[in-house]
Design a protein around this motif. Sequence first.
Motif, PDB file in Angstrom:
ATOM      1  N   ARG A 380      -6.718   1.377  -8.516  1.00 48.00           N
ATOM      2  CA  ARG A 380      -7.331   2.101  -7.401  1.00 48.00           C
ATOM      3  C   ARG A 380      -6.258   2.785  -6.566  1.00 48.00           C
ATOM      4  O   ARG A 380      -5.186   2.239  -6.314  1.00 48.00           O
ATOM      5  N   ALA A 381      -6.614   3.974  -6.073  1.00 52.83           N
ATOM      6  CA  ALA A 381      -5.642   4.781  -5.352  1.00 52.83           C
ATOM      7  C   ALA A 381      -5.109   4.074  -4.116  1.00 52.83           C
ATOM      8  O   ALA A 381      -3.914   4.149  -3.811  1.00 52.83           O
ATOM      9  N   GLU A 382      -5.981   3.365  -3.383  1.00 53.13           N
ATOM     10  CA  GLU A 382      -5.537   2.753  -2.133  1.00 53.13           C
ATOM     11  C   GLU A 382      -4.593   1.580  -2.356  1.00 53.13           C
ATOM     12  O   GLU A 382      -3.882   1.154  -1.446  1.00 53.13           O
ATOM     13  N   GLU A 383      -4.580   1.033  -3.587  1.00 54.99           N
ATOM     14  CA  GLU A 383      -3.681  -0.083  -3.892  1.00 54.99           C
ATOM     15  C   GLU A 383      -2.373   0.379  -4.510  1.00 54.99           C
ATOM     16  O   GLU A 383      -1.388  -0.364  -4.502  1.00 54.99           O
ATOM     17  N   ARG A 384      -2.363   1.588  -5.040  1.00 57.69           N
ATOM     18  CA  ARG A 384      -1.226   2.016  -5.864  1.00 57.69           C
ATOM     19  C   ARG A 384       0.092   1.976  -5.096  1.00 57.69           C
ATOM     20  O   ARG A 384       1.098   1.450  -5.581  1.00 57.69           O
ATOM     21  N   VAL A 385       0.115   2.539  -3.886  1.00 57.03           N
ATOM     22  CA  VAL A 385       1.375   2.687  -3.162  1.00 57.03           C
ATOM     23  C   VAL A 385       1.985   1.333  -2.830  1.00 57.03           C
ATOM     24  O   VAL A 385       3.182   1.105  -3.044  1.00 57.03           O
ATOM     25  N   ILE A 386       1.181   0.410  -2.319  1.00 57.74           N
ATOM     26  CA  ILE A 386       1.729  -0.885  -1.928  1.00 57.74           C
ATOM     27  C   ILE A 386       2.130  -1.705  -3.145  1.00 57.74           C
ATOM     28  O   ILE A 386       3.167  -2.378  -3.139  1.00 57.74           O
ATOM     29  N   VAL A 405       8.874   1.687  -0.746  1.00 55.37           N
ATOM     30  CA  VAL A 405       8.537   0.851   0.412  1.00 55.37           C
ATOM     31  C   VAL A 405       8.221   1.731   1.623  1.00 55.37           C
ATOM     32  O   VAL A 405       7.283   1.458   2.384  1.00 55.37           O
ATOM     33  N   LEU A 406       8.956   2.808   1.817  1.00 57.98           N
ATOM     34  CA  LEU A 406       8.679   3.711   2.930  1.00 57.98           C
ATOM     35  C   LEU A 406       7.312   4.377   2.771  1.00 57.98           C
ATOM     36  O   LEU A 406       6.565   4.534   3.744  1.00 57.98           O
ATOM     37  N   ALA A 407       6.997   4.781   1.559  1.00 58.75           N
ATOM     38  CA  ALA A 407       5.676   5.379   1.319  1.00 58.75           C
ATOM     39  C   ALA A 407       4.572   4.361   1.608  1.00 58.75           C
ATOM     40  O   ALA A 407       3.519   4.701   2.159  1.00 58.75           O
ATOM     41  N   ALA A 408       4.809   3.103   1.241  1.00 60.23           N
ATOM     42  CA  ALA A 408       3.817   2.066   1.521  1.00 60.23           C
ATOM     43  C   ALA A 408       3.666   1.831   3.014  1.00 60.23           C
ATOM     44  O   ALA A 408       2.567   1.562   3.510  1.00 60.23           O
TER      45      ALA A 408
END
Length: 1020
Positions: A380-386, A405-408
Amino acid sequence: MLGGVETRSVSPVFVGRADELALLTDALTRAAGGEPQAMLIGGEAGVGKTRLTEEFLGEAARRGAVVAVGGCVEIGAEGLPFAPFSTALRTLHRELPGELAAAAAGQEGELARILPELGDTPRGPHDEESTARLFELTARMLERLAAERLVVLVLEDLHWADTSTRHLLSYLFRTLGSGRLAVVATYRADDVHRRHPLRPLLAELDRLRTVQRIELPRFNRAEVRRQLAGILASQPAEDFVDSVFERSDGNAFFVEELVASKASGCRAGLTESLRDLLLVRVEVLPDEAQRVVRIVAEGGSTVEYPLLRAVAGLTEDELIEALRAAVGANILLATTDGDGYRFRHSLVREAVSDDLLPGERSRLNRHYAEALEADESLIRAEERVIRLANYWYRANDPAKSLPAVLAASVAARRRHAYSEQLRLLERAMDLWDSAPEEVREVLRPADDTDVYPPCGYDPASTPLRRLDLLAEATVAARYGGERERALKITKTALRTLEDGHDPLRAAWFWTERSRLVAGLGRSDGWEEIAKAQELVQGLPPSQVHAEVLVRAAGWGMLHNPGPGNLEAAQRAVAYARMVGAEEVELNARITVGCLLTDSGTGEAGFTELHTVKDRATELGLTMLAGRAHINLTSQLESMGRSQEAVELAEEGAELVGRSRLFDTEAWVRGNMAESLYSLGRWEEATAAARRTLLVGQSAAPRGSASARLAYLALARGELTEAAQQLAAAHSHFGTHDTQPQHRIPLYRLAVGIAAGEGRIADVRSETAAAIAYGFPLGQHRYAWPLLLAAATAEADSRGLPAADTGRAAALDALRAAARHLATPAPVWTAHAEYLRVELLRAEDRDTVADWTAVEAAVRPLERPYLLARARHRLAEAMLAAGGCRDSAAALLRDAHATAGRLGSRRLREDLALLAQRARLPLTADTPPAPPEPEADPVEALGLTSRERDVLRLVAAGSTNRKIAEELFISPKTASVHVSNILAKLGVAGRGEAAALAHRLRLFAPPGPLSVRPEAAHRGV
């Protein structure tokens, strides 16, 4: 897809837990009746929390409930923000799409921070109320969703919950008030050590009577025997029961694993080590299945099938075969949505993960990260970054980890998950020195930071600095409620800036420290503002410079009013215009408008405030528009324009209420309560003040609301309630709050309560303290009522022996203080006149002409309580001077009707007693009786002859022992008489009884409400 291959190790029979299940089903019944339920289920790992929850959910489904389950995800210290809520709400969105859309209507953008399926998430606003707004919207959405149907929300594995999830759960448990909703959360009790972040939440929830906590114990031997019988489908041998019970110690999961180990033929006998017990069945799987199990163990609580396939590097047939073996051995399970796999129990996953070699663990995490970078659609897109940030971090690759980490952290901020943002920023700062310079050079403030204004550089082209991260972390900590942590971060930043190479940034950090130390009650924040001013002095105009000036002017307006603040605010406006910072400019103009009003140029100030209000509303800057409403309503009340203030407050409360700006709404409603009090709309004022207490998040608006409730109680004659509300106000404000607008009203209340209780010495000491504190520019609105209350107390206590000493000095002090107070509006001119005549009354020199002037000054003001009091005194003066009894009766009737409508018991009783003594009716259709000069005024109170004698001595300050000696009775009998007198007078204590006696002149020399010569008319 892999059903039918599982080896049974779980009992089909539900064993034990009958009492616990009964508690849960009883709560379900109450929830179905419209009473929201909150439950916690705790127990050690493997004790049976999941099985109990499954049985409960089965019962809920049989009753027609809509069930939604979400689990907390263990992917690192920061966690996925709101993970269990997102999962559960996603289920509700799938099951009840139309109903959930209706429940979220109008707030889809904000609620998308928790449930992304609702739409795009707006970029802002970000402030200290952002999280509270999101929580309130979520709670109201759930209540609306459960208005017509039973909804059960289950949040599993709370011991892994992120901070935002814990805070949201706490908010729901505290605020859910309606709906057919049951919220159940489970946690692993043995993981909650003394420093575990869940521990404070559990302690907080234990104090809530609305939360039911269930702790699951281990099975006893009989329950283990029943469990074994269910698993084996036959009665077990007693020696086997003894052995399993001894090895498992009653832990249900361990019982299952021991049985499964024996059934699989794994090793000889039972293993001694718990870790070995959990790994033993993994080790007998085929090699490919073991490899897949290890991959899943490092992927998180759940691994999506597409992601697993990308990481495993197997053909689909090979992967399916390996998964079939792992599922068949009851080690892995397919997720309920059929999209991925998880371990049957987290204990097994932890054991497998712990068994990985260090190089093996980092390699697996790298494979996960590379797979996600290659194909964003795998999860899922909302989980990808973290998750990408976590995988790269655990892969020990700073070059890849720092940008991820900064993007998250940016993603966490957009979801108002400021605590998670802070943890990610701290992780980024830990990685900063390890990351290659070429990686750091391509990072930009425009991409990864938001709070520090661009001053002298282009955020899109200038490399990101560690100080940018410190600034972002400071604000994230403040927004997340971690002020102590924010204070430490500013200290670190300022230490870095000690060489003076960046004075603007240092000034920014000092202004942040000012906010923090004031919020923590360490100081009033002026020392930090002064340092910021020194740093920007002589520098070219900038947004930081303007913000420093705004804060300095705002601080001065509240703490040290004077002409210098206006100059600073006007410079802030000019600087903000120069650099195009319109939001800062508007904020400064609000301060300018208030200072103009305080300095006597009211219309110019009101014009400025209205202009800012309209512009901020047009730009969608709701918080600024709210601040404009706060200050406009306050300034209108200061000028006696209470009706306008109420109308504007209603508009402002609706505006900020829609945006869930709770503290802003609290201030607006607190101002509304003050104006409603002035207008005599006391019931509405009480409701507004109580609403302020309900929505206010910080101490100051709650303190003001408690003070307003104290004013109302005091005016009604409810002295005990007034004292309690005054104590609450002091508690909210604390000792550090030195703002005159807060301190002076508290002095006024203390004077009023002391006067009501007959403590004239305390009246004088509180008044003296207030005068010594001072009445700065713009504080006349609080000073005039205080001086008037003190003068009234002096007049009411005339003749009280304890009050004679020191009276002249007290009256002189009041006159001196009044000379320096402004009267910029008719309402304060009337107060000045009222004060002048009360001081004359304290010296027995007031005349009918004096009180006629007071009544004429107050009459046009829309101040019914003040007018009723003035008419009381005018009628009293007329009767004492032998004036027109019909006119006096008309005044008394009008004042008595007003007191009754307001609910002012004390004023109503004073008026009734005066009318009784003068034999004047309080109804227009009853003719007045002729005066009886020899009538005893005490008879109107229903006191006996002996009680009259006792009251006379009480009024003189005598103790029970002294009364007994004077009247030749026992001290006990004197005490009984005093108690009877207090009951008949409706007062709480001796001091209040004495004050009432002197206020009503019960023991004045006999006479016809006695006619006395008109005293000479003298000025204050």
